[in-house]
Write an enzyme that holds these catalytic residues in place. Structure first.
Site, PDB file in Angstrom:
ATOM      1  N   GLU A   1      -0.967   8.750   8.086  1.00  0.00           N
ATOM      2  CA  GLU A   1      -1.325   7.554   7.324  1.00  0.00           C
ATOM      3  C   GLU A   1      -1.159   6.332   8.218  1.00  0.00           C
ATOM      4  OE1 GLU A   1       0.846   7.068   3.634  1.00  0.00           O
ATOM      5  OE2 GLU A   1      -0.133   5.151   3.208  1.00  0.00           O
TER       6      GLU A   1
ATOM      7  N   ASN B   1      -0.783   5.482   0.224  1.00  0.00           N
ATOM      8  CA  ASN B   1      -0.898   4.193  -0.453  1.00  0.00           C
ATOM      9  C   ASN B   1      -1.792   3.224   0.329  1.00  0.00           C
ATOM     10  OD1 ASN B   1       0.901   5.260  -2.284  1.00  0.00           O
ATOM     11  ND2 ASN B   1       2.665   4.103  -1.558  1.00  0.00           N
TER      12      ASN B   1
ATOM     13  N   ASN C   1      -5.749   8.046  -4.033  1.00  0.00           N
ATOM     14  CA  ASN C   1      -4.375   8.496  -3.807  1.00  0.00           C
ATOM     15  C   ASN C   1      -3.447   8.000  -4.910  1.00  0.00           C
ATOM     16  OD1 ASN C   1      -2.076   9.414  -1.944  1.00  0.00           O
ATOM     17  ND2 ASN C   1      -1.553   7.256  -2.266  1.00  0.00           N
ATOM     18  N   GLU C   2      -2.666   8.887  -5.482  1.00  0.00           N
ATOM     19  CA  GLU C   2      -1.598   8.539  -6.438  1.00  0.00           C
ATOM     20  C   GLU C   2      -1.997   7.408  -7.384  1.00  0.00           C
ATOM     21  OE1 GLU C   2       2.164   7.943  -4.396  1.00  0.00           O
ATOM     22  OE2 GLU C   2       2.308  10.068  -3.915  1.00  0.00           O
TER      23      GLU C   2
ATOM     24  N   TYR D   1       8.220  15.263  -3.508  1.00  0.00           N
ATOM     25  CA  TYR D   1       9.253  14.939  -2.514  1.00  0.00           C
ATOM     26  C   TYR D   1      10.607  15.268  -3.127  1.00  0.00           C
ATOM     27  CZ  TYR D   1       5.696  12.196   0.005  1.00  0.00           C
ATOM     28  OH  TYR D   1       4.573  11.794   0.702  1.00  0.00           O
TER      29      TYR D   1
ATOM     30  N   GLU E   1       0.826  16.046  -0.577  1.00  0.00           N
ATOM     31  CA  GLU E   1       1.998  15.369  -0.001  1.00  0.00           C
ATOM     32  C   GLU E   1       3.219  16.138  -0.484  1.00  0.00           C
ATOM     33  OE1 GLU E   1       2.499  11.116  -0.308  1.00  0.00           O
ATOM     34  OE2 GLU E   1       0.329  10.808  -0.186  1.00  0.00           O
TER      35      GLU E   1
ATOM     36  N   GLN F   1       5.072  13.238   6.540  1.00  0.00           N
ATOM     37  CA  GLN F   1       3.869  13.060   7.324  1.00  0.00           C
ATOM     38  C   GLN F   1       4.047  13.765   8.672  1.00  0.00           C
ATOM     39  OE1 GLN F   1       2.558   8.953   7.289  1.00  0.00           O
ATOM     40  NE2 GLN F   1       2.802   8.757   5.091  1.00  0.00           N
TER      41      GLN F   1
END
Ligand code: AHR
Length: 514
Positions: free
Chosen positions: A26, A71, A171-172, A243, A291, A353
């Site tokens: 990212e 993000n 994304n999200e 996560y 992720e 990442q």
């Protein structure tokens, strides 16, 4: 008491997709700038790609890399990253309170991915942008020529189309922190319209619609259902992000994080099945865990956000460069085990990442690159897990955890391939004791052919980390692994050190006709 594990090489969960071993780059912190890309570094080539980092990436073995966010993508204009570098605009990146120079963009990433031998998974901006911009970047990348956008790509040096197949629809978007955050209804409609147009431009694309950014989101479930009601006919994968971290010193729950990931995947799979059945759709929608990682978000919230705000807008600040412990490496190993156990539903996964930002690889600007503790389980699983993931039955000792109830003391996953190679991955969740494992594999006569254990090194504690100077945490051989063969199969015995993750490679001597 120990643990007994039963397997049969003909009882499989599913084929292990290579895409299970994905990663993520990212435009965040030093992931790109002074991570994979650092013009002038002593190991960099004339494109600015760091050679030492590329070497470690090849050793790590990711198969597919998601780009450019995260993000970041939700306020990104892809056009800023193409064309002559000196004419590219410098922009604010609101997601990470940073300044983005755009010296590295689409063509640079495509070239880097080729050098790293990874597939590109490209995310479009559905935060501040929409259907048209998504279609534009797809046409720019994948249309052969003869249109304004495809000719612009050719003029910018890529005569042949990039041919990216995998595309994330934003994304999200469920997260209030996301630029352009939407309700499930708003996002579902937008994702559907975007998917429809992208498929018209290039019917060969595989589309990933954004699911929940964590199992703990209050919208989890409702989000998936609503978004899929709009998009199930149009997409191939639904994403989930996961996560894990240790809360208040509760190491038992932390070491059982794989149980939480198992549950997250199975619950999401149930929702997918329900929506597909109600819509009468005879198709599959896979789960893209695009992720996942261990990430101590306390640290991020307490320290770096305030530092960033106080420091104003800067180019590639150090953000979430977490130093991983041996405990973190063991949890990462078990999360990889969870992904292997769920290959009937998980079609791909990306560790978030790749470099510097909560990453297995670290790189100092102008200095060396090095392996974090978490590098080792990833590189071992990506190189050893091939063929089919085997269905295992685990019985024996269990431990109680505050967050996940009672779990097996050993977390296990195994694969078996057409050449008769078997790989077994074992996490000992006991922090106090060794655990004896007795693994019965029916249908193959096996012999140990390599063992690797990541455990607390002598003279250290469970919080030990690697650093730019020292690497105390690395895989070492596990002594005392035995194999007893009989006409029906093999019994492997091993003693796992406390708080450890182990990979066993077993080679076939003779395979039974099945
Ligand atoms: O990987 C770091 C960030 O975590 C990503 O940008 C975002 O998608 C997630 O919340």
């Amino acid at each position: 008491m120990g643990i007994q594990i039963e397997a049969d090489v003909s009882e499989v969960i599913g084929a292990v997709p290579r895409r299970l071993f994905g990663s993520f780059v990212e435009h965040m912190g030093r992931s790109v700038h002074t991570g994979i890309f650092e013009p002038g570094h002593s190991t960099s080539d004339d494109r600015g790609f760091r050679g030492d980092v590329l070497g470690l990436v090849r050793e790590l073995g990711p198969s597919v890399v998601r780009y450019p966010g995260g993000n970041f993508v939700s306020a990104y204009r892809w056009e800023d990253g193409v064309g002559p570098v000196e004419r590219r605009p410098v922009r604010l990146d609101p997601a990470w309170h940073s300044v983005e120079s755009n010296r590295f963009g689409l063509h640079e990433f495509a070239a880097w991915a080729e050098a790293a031998d990874v597939e590109v998974m490209y995310a479009v901006n559905l935060g501040t942008r929409g259907v048209q911009e998504a279609a534009d970047v797809l046409e720019y990348c994948n249309h052969p020529g003869g249109t304004e956008l495809s000719e612009r790509r050719r003029a910018n040096g890529a005569d042949r189309p990039f041919g990216f197949r995998l595309w994330c629809l934003g994304n999200e978007m469920d997260g209030p922190w996301q630029v352009g955050h939407k309700t499930a209804e708003e996002y579902g409609r937008l994702a559907a319209e975007t998917a429809r147009l992208m498929r018209m431009i290039d019917p060969g694309v595989e589309l990933v619609v954004a699911g929940s950014s964590s199992r703990e989101m209050p919208t989890f479930g409702h989000w998936e259902r609503t978004v899929l009601e709009h998009t199930a006919a149009l997409v191939d994968h639904l994403s989930l992000h996961a996560y894990y971290q240790e809360h208040n010193g509760d190491v038992s729950s932390y070491l059982a994080s794989a149980a939480a990931l198992d549950g997250f995947v199975r619950t999401t799979a149930g929702i997918i099945d329900d929506v597909l059945a109600k819509a009468g759709l005879d198709k599959k929608v896979g789960i893209s865990v695009d992720e996942w990682n261990v990430w101590d978000q306390r640290h991020w919230n307490d320290v770096e956000q305030h530092e960033l705000a106080a420091g104003g807008w800067r180019e590639h600040p150090r953000i979430i460069e977490q130093d991983y412990t041996v405990t973190d490496a063991v949890v990462v190993g078990s999360l990889l085990g969870s992904l292997l156990r769920n290959v009937d539903r998980v079609t791909m996964a990306n560790q978030a990442q790749l470099v510097n930002v909560i990453a297995p690889i670290r790189a100092e600007p102008g200095g060396p690159a090095w392996r974090q503790t978490t590098f080792h389980p990833f590189s071992l699983v990506s190189s050893l897990a091939e063929g089919n993931s085997l269905r295992l039955t685990v019985t024996g000792e269990t431990i109680h955890t505050g967050l996940h109830g009672r779990v097996d003391v050993v977390d296990a996953a195994a694969t078996f391939d057409e050449n008769g190679r078997c790989a077994v991955f074992l996490t000992n969740r006991s922090t106090e004791s060794e655990t004896e494992v007795r693994l019965r594999v029916r249908g193959a006569r096996l012999t140990p052919d390599g063992t690797w254990t990541v455990a607390v090194p002598d003279g250290h504690h469970r919080h030990v980390t690697n650093s730019v100077h020292t690497a105390p945490v690395r895989p070492v051989p596990l002594p005392g692994v035995t194999a007893e063969r009989d006409p029906e199969g093999t019994t492997i015995t091993a003693t796992l050190p406390p708080l450890s993750w182990t990979a066993l490679r077993l080679a076939t001597v003779v395979v039974r006709d099945v």
